[in-house]
Scaffold this motif. Structure first.
Motif, mmCIF file in Angstrom:
data_model
loop_
_atom_site.group_PDB
_atom_site.id
_atom_site.type_symbol
_atom_site.label_atom_id
_atom_site.label_comp_id
_atom_site.label_asym_id
_atom_site.label_seq_id
_atom_site.Cartn_x
_atom_site.Cartn_y
_atom_site.Cartn_z
ATOM 1 N N LEU A 219 92.188 69.310 15.748
ATOM 2 C CA LEU A 219 90.799 68.844 15.885
ATOM 3 C C LEU A 219 90.705 67.694 16.888
ATOM 4 C CD1 LEU A 219 89.245 68.905 12.281
ATOM 5 C CD2 LEU A 219 89.350 70.700 14.017
ATOM 6 N N HIS A 220 91.858 67.177 17.316
ATOM 7 C CA HIS A 220 91.858 66.046 18.269
ATOM 8 C C HIS A 220 92.655 66.476 19.510
ATOM 9 C CE1 HIS A 220 91.660 62.004 19.690
ATOM 10 N NE2 HIS A 220 92.542 61.405 18.913
ATOM 11 N N GLY A 221 93.743 65.800 19.844
ATOM 12 C CA GLY A 221 94.448 66.101 21.099
ATOM 13 C C GLY A 221 95.078 67.477 21.129
ATOM 14 N N ALA A 223 93.889 70.190 20.557
ATOM 15 C CA ALA A 223 92.979 71.276 20.956
ATOM 16 C C ALA A 223 93.296 71.798 22.356
ATOM 17 C CB ALA A 223 91.531 70.789 20.888
ATOM 18 N N LEU A 248 82.714 83.353 16.123
ATOM 19 C CA LEU A 248 81.568 82.632 15.558
ATOM 20 C C LEU A 248 81.018 83.370 14.338
ATOM 21 C CD1 LEU A 248 79.725 81.404 18.791
ATOM 22 C CD2 LEU A 248 81.115 80.053 17.209
ATOM 23 N N ILE A 254 85.748 77.287 17.763
ATOM 24 C CA ILE A 254 86.247 77.575 19.112
ATOM 25 C C ILE A 254 86.900 76.289 19.603
ATOM 26 C CG2 ILE A 254 85.636 78.424 21.414
ATOM 27 C CD1 ILE A 254 84.749 80.278 19.050
ATOM 28 N N MET A 255 88.125 76.390 20.045
ATOM 29 C CA MET A 255 88.853 75.190 20.463
ATOM 30 C C MET A 255 88.362 74.701 21.828
ATOM 31 S SD MET A 255 90.936 74.118 18.223
ATOM 32 C CE MET A 255 90.075 74.571 16.763
ATOM 33 N N GLY A 256 88.323 73.369 21.975
ATOM 34 C CA GLY A 256 87.929 72.778 23.259
ATOM 35 C C GLY A 256 86.426 72.625 23.414
ATOM 36 N N VAL A 257 85.671 72.962 22.361
ATOM 37 C CA VAL A 257 84.225 72.718 22.407
ATOM 38 C C VAL A 257 83.810 71.960 21.153
ATOM 39 C CG1 VAL A 257 83.816 74.800 23.785
ATOM 40 C CG2 VAL A 257 83.480 74.901 21.322
ATOM 41 N N ARG A 260 82.482 64.901 18.176
ATOM 42 C CA ARG A 260 81.785 64.045 17.214
ATOM 43 C C ARG A 260 80.701 63.199 17.874
ATOM 44 N NH1 ARG A 260 83.127 61.781 12.360
ATOM 45 N NH2 ARG A 260 83.705 63.894 11.793
ATOM 46 N N ILE A 303 75.596 78.477 20.525
ATOM 47 C CA ILE A 303 75.532 77.284 19.671
ATOM 48 C C ILE A 303 75.263 75.982 20.440
ATOM 49 C CG2 ILE A 303 76.798 78.090 17.621
ATOM 50 C CD1 ILE A 303 79.377 77.022 18.839
ATOM 51 N N ARG A 306 73.046 73.413 19.032
ATOM 52 C CA ARG A 306 73.559 72.545 17.958
ATOM 53 C C ARG A 306 74.405 71.417 18.541
ATOM 54 N NH1 ARG A 306 76.185 76.202 13.526
ATOM 55 N NH2 ARG A 306 76.039 74.238 12.426
ATOM 56 N N ILE A 308 76.835 71.723 20.838
ATOM 57 C CA ILE A 308 78.255 72.073 21.032
ATOM 58 C C ILE A 308 78.484 72.559 22.462
ATOM 59 C CG2 ILE A 308 80.142 73.548 20.221
ATOM 60 C CD1 ILE A 308 78.722 73.399 17.435
ATOM 61 N N ASN A 311 84.465 70.089 25.601
ATOM 62 C CA ASN A 311 84.937 68.702 25.594
ATOM 63 C C ASN A 311 86.099 68.559 26.589
ATOM 64 O OD1 ASN A 311 87.441 69.370 24.200
ATOM 65 N ND2 ASN A 311 86.199 69.634 22.344
ATOM 66 N N ASP A 313 89.150 68.690 26.378
ATOM 67 C CA ASP A 313 90.294 69.591 26.224
ATOM 68 C C ASP A 313 90.051 70.989 26.789
ATOM 69 O OD1 ASP A 313 92.012 67.800 24.952
ATOM 70 O OD2 ASP A 313 91.081 68.155 23.009
HETATM 71 C C1 ACO Z 1 90.042 64.866 22.603
HETATM 72 C C2 ACO Z 1 89.288 65.303 21.457
HETATM 73 O O1 ACO Z 1 89.632 64.983 20.355
HETATM 74 S S1 ACO Z 1 87.894 66.182 21.744
HETATM 75 C C3 ACO Z 1 87.788 67.263 20.340
HETATM 76 C C4 ACO Z 1 88.895 68.285 20.373
HETATM 77 N N1 ACO Z 1 88.769 69.228 19.257
HETATM 78 C C5 ACO Z 1 88.367 70.495 19.415
HETATM 79 O O2 ACO Z 1 88.088 70.962 20.498
HETATM 80 C C6 ACO Z 1 88.368 71.333 18.153
HETATM 81 C C7 ACO Z 1 87.074 72.120 18.005
HETATM 82 N N2 ACO Z 1 85.965 71.234 17.725
HETATM 83 C C8 ACO Z 1 85.728 70.773 16.451
HETATM 84 O O3 ACO Z 1 86.418 71.099 15.493
HETATM 85 C C9 ACO Z 1 84.564 69.823 16.230
HETATM 86 O O4 ACO Z 1 83.602 69.994 17.235
HETATM 87 C C10 ACO Z 1 85.015 68.342 16.144
HETATM 88 C C11 ACO Z 1 85.931 68.172 14.939
HETATM 89 C C12 ACO Z 1 85.744 67.946 17.423
HETATM 90 C C13 ACO Z 1 83.828 67.398 16.024
HETATM 91 O O5 ACO Z 1 82.902 67.902 15.178
HETATM 92 P P1 ACO Z 1 82.210 67.116 13.957
HETATM 93 O O6 ACO Z 1 81.326 66.079 14.463
HETATM 94 O O7 ACO Z 1 83.241 66.668 12.970
HETATM 95 O O8 ACO Z 1 81.366 68.268 13.405
HETATM 96 P P2 ACO Z 1 81.780 69.380 12.356
HETATM 97 O O9 ACO Z 1 83.191 69.859 12.527
HETATM 98 O O10 ACO Z 1 81.394 68.834 11.031
HETATM 99 O O11 ACO Z 1 80.816 70.548 12.813
HETATM 100 C C14 ACO Z 1 79.408 70.542 12.648
HETATM 101 C C15 ACO Z 1 78.916 71.977 12.731
HETATM 102 O O12 ACO Z 1 79.140 72.473 14.051
HETATM 103 C C16 ACO Z 1 80.067 73.541 14.012
HETATM 104 N N3 ACO Z 1 81.068 73.359 15.059
HETATM 105 C C17 ACO Z 1 81.559 72.188 15.523
HETATM 106 N N4 ACO Z 1 82.494 72.421 16.447
HETATM 107 C C18 ACO Z 1 82.584 73.740 16.570
HETATM 108 C C19 ACO Z 1 83.387 74.583 17.367
HETATM 109 N N5 ACO Z 1 84.299 74.083 18.173
HETATM 110 N N6 ACO Z 1 83.236 75.912 17.244
HETATM 111 C C20 ACO Z 1 82.325 76.436 16.414
HETATM 112 N N7 ACO Z 1 81.536 75.675 15.613
HETATM 113 C C21 ACO Z 1 81.659 74.355 15.706
HETATM 114 C C22 ACO Z 1 80.761 73.450 12.664
HETATM 115 O O13 ACO Z 1 81.269 74.689 12.220
HETATM 116 C C23 ACO Z 1 79.675 72.904 11.787
HETATM 117 O O14 ACO Z 1 78.820 73.950 11.415
HETATM 118 P P3 ACO Z 1 78.113 73.978 9.961
HETATM 119 O O15 ACO Z 1 77.201 72.777 9.953
HETATM 120 O O16 ACO Z 1 77.415 75.284 9.934
HETATM 121 O O17 ACO Z 1 79.219 73.850 8.940
#
Ligand code: ACO
Ligand code: OAA
Length: 377
Positions: A219-221, A223, A248, A254-257, A260, A303, A306, A308, A311, A313
């Motif tokens: 969920l952080h690096g 990804a 979906l 989906i990774m990289g999108v 927070r 999405i 919403r 999204i 990012n 990554d």
């Molecule tokens: C360098 C970095 O750290 S950048 C982030 C790298 N991480 C990723 O790319 C992993 C994919 N992304 C994610 O998991 C998330 O977007 C996060 C954890 C980075 C941040 O999201 P948060 O603010 O915690 O939001 P959360 O995970 O609660 O998602 C909110 C809603 O959006 C949806 N959502 C968020 N990210 C994604 C995604 N990547 N793909 C699909 N749906 C998503 C969630 O499923 C959730 O839906 P719901 O309300 O129906 O349950």
């Protein structure tokens, strides 16, 4: 009703002069200067020093810092041996965490927590992360460790230690820009973790080892590596829409999108997208770039409303791949850059320290009594 700040979203727990982010407008600044200007005009060395000292350095200060980094590039023999003796096929982030922890054992100053000692250790860590990561990569590939060179830039020297040949100036600069884009990012999970450890007045190596563990997760690096896994699963650009739609529909992420804080766009991903496009053009529009374009379009269509969007990554991997970096090393490369932000944030927080100790709302049993083991069902 009791309000719980799940994920500590929006909770302000300290002040900082390092990084400002406006997530709705896609703004990121370090010391007030936009990330685009850092990427265009600066170097990783300069940004690292600016973060450590919370001000733009003079030319003389930067030259001194650069010389200190170069003088500290070599890692102790014991750390090299440790890396050589690690099992093959391991997760490189685990290897990095272990090597940095061991590096602390070899540093006579490691237990010092004064601001001066924390700063001196930071310089060594910034310099040696690069050497450690290149060494892990080479040993895991069955190759010899290559000693650092003092006549190359931080970015150029990494590519040299990795590939065994000097990069072109363009390659070194492209990698430098990638490092700049990843150097710091406010209270992200790994920086927060480093600060949480430092808030107990623990040592610098413990803070950084904690941060490496936090950065590792997908969920952080982590990804950035997962984006490459996804590109390989998609295979061809025309599969992207079906692949993303299926994921979906199954409610998979989906990774990289998504982010927070950024709910419109991540300015770093825009810069990286331009470089990913350049790299792709050079090779006649690579498959990877076309798949990324199609994934971005499908995600935004499905999405984007919403908040999204891609990012940092999302596009970094295709740039790294072009520089000869394997996907398993994308997250260590993130650490190679973020070490500056971790160190600077620990130093800044330590100057006005308060133990981090939040609370949880208790929802367990009340008025319970101990039951002897023999009486339990
Ligand atoms: C360098 C970095 O750290 S950048 C982030 C790298 N991480 C990723 O790319 C992993 C994919 N992304 C994610 O998991 C998330 O977007 C996060 C954890 C980075 C941040 O999201 P948060 O603010 O915690 O939001 P959360 O995970 O609660 O998602 C909110 C809603 O959006 C949806 N959502 C968020 N990210 C994604 C995604 N990547 N793909 C699909 N749906 C998503 C969630 O499923 C959730 O839906 P719901 O309300 O129906 O349950
Ligand atoms: O800020 C975050 O939550 C994650 C991120 O983009 C980073 O650490 O670069």
């Amino acid at each position: 009703m009791t309000q719980i700040a799940k994920g500590l979203e929006g909770v302000l727990f300290t002040e900082s002069k390092l990084t400002f982010i406006n997530g709705s407008e896609g703004i990121l600044t370090h010391l007030g200067i936009p990330i685009q200007e850092w990427a265009e005009k600066s170097t990783f060395e300069e940004l690292s020093l600016a973060l450590l000292d919370t001000e733009l350095p003079t030319a003389a200060e930067l030259a001194k810092f650069d010389a200190e980094l170069k003088a500290n590039r070599a890692i102790p023999r014991e750390v090299e041996d440790l890396i050589r003796n690690m099992p093959r096929g391991i997760n490189p982030m685990q290897a990095l965490r272990t090597a940095v922890s061991y590096l602390g054992l070899t540093d006579k100053e490691s237990e010092e927590v004064t601001p001066e000692a924390r700063r001196a250790i930071s310089i060594r860590l910034i310099a040696q992360f690069s050497t450690i990561i290149a060494a892990i990569n080479r040993v895991q590939e069955g190759q010899d460790i290559i000693a650092p060179r003092a006549d190359l830039t931080h970015a150029g020297n990494y590519l040299y230690m990795l590939n065994g040949k000097e990069p072109t100036p363009e390659q070194a600069r492209l990698f430098d820009i990638a490092l700049i884009l990843h150097a710091d990012h406010g209270m992200n999970a790994s920086t927060f973790t480093a600060i949480a450890t430092s808030s107990t007045i623990s040592d610098m190596y413990s803070c950084i080892v904690s941060a490496i563990g936090a950065l590792k997760g997908p969920l952080h690096g982590g990804a950035n590596e997962q984006v490459m896994v996804m590109l390989d699963e998609v295979g061809t650009p025309d599969n992207a829409v079906d692949y993303i739609t299926d994921k979906l529909n199954r409610k998979e992420k989906i990774m990289g999108v998504g982010h927070r804080v950024y709910k419109n766009f991540d300015p770093r991903s825009r810069v990286l997208r331009d470089y990913a496009a350049l790299v792709a053009d050079k090779e006649g529009k690579s498959n990877y770039y076309q798949i990324l374009e199609n994934i971005e379009k499908t995600v935004v269509d499905r999405i984007g409303d919403r908040g999204i969007y891609p990012n940092v990554d999302f596009y970094s991997g295709t740039v790294y791949a072009d520089l000869g970096i394997k996907k398993e090393y994308f997250t260590p490369i993130f650490a190679l850059a973020r070490i500056s932000g971790w160190c600077a944030s620990v130093i800044e927080y330590s100057q006005n320290n308060r133990l981090l100790r939040p609370d949880a709302y208790y929802i367990g049993k009340s008025n319970a009594h101990y039951v002897d083991l023999k009486d339990r069902q």
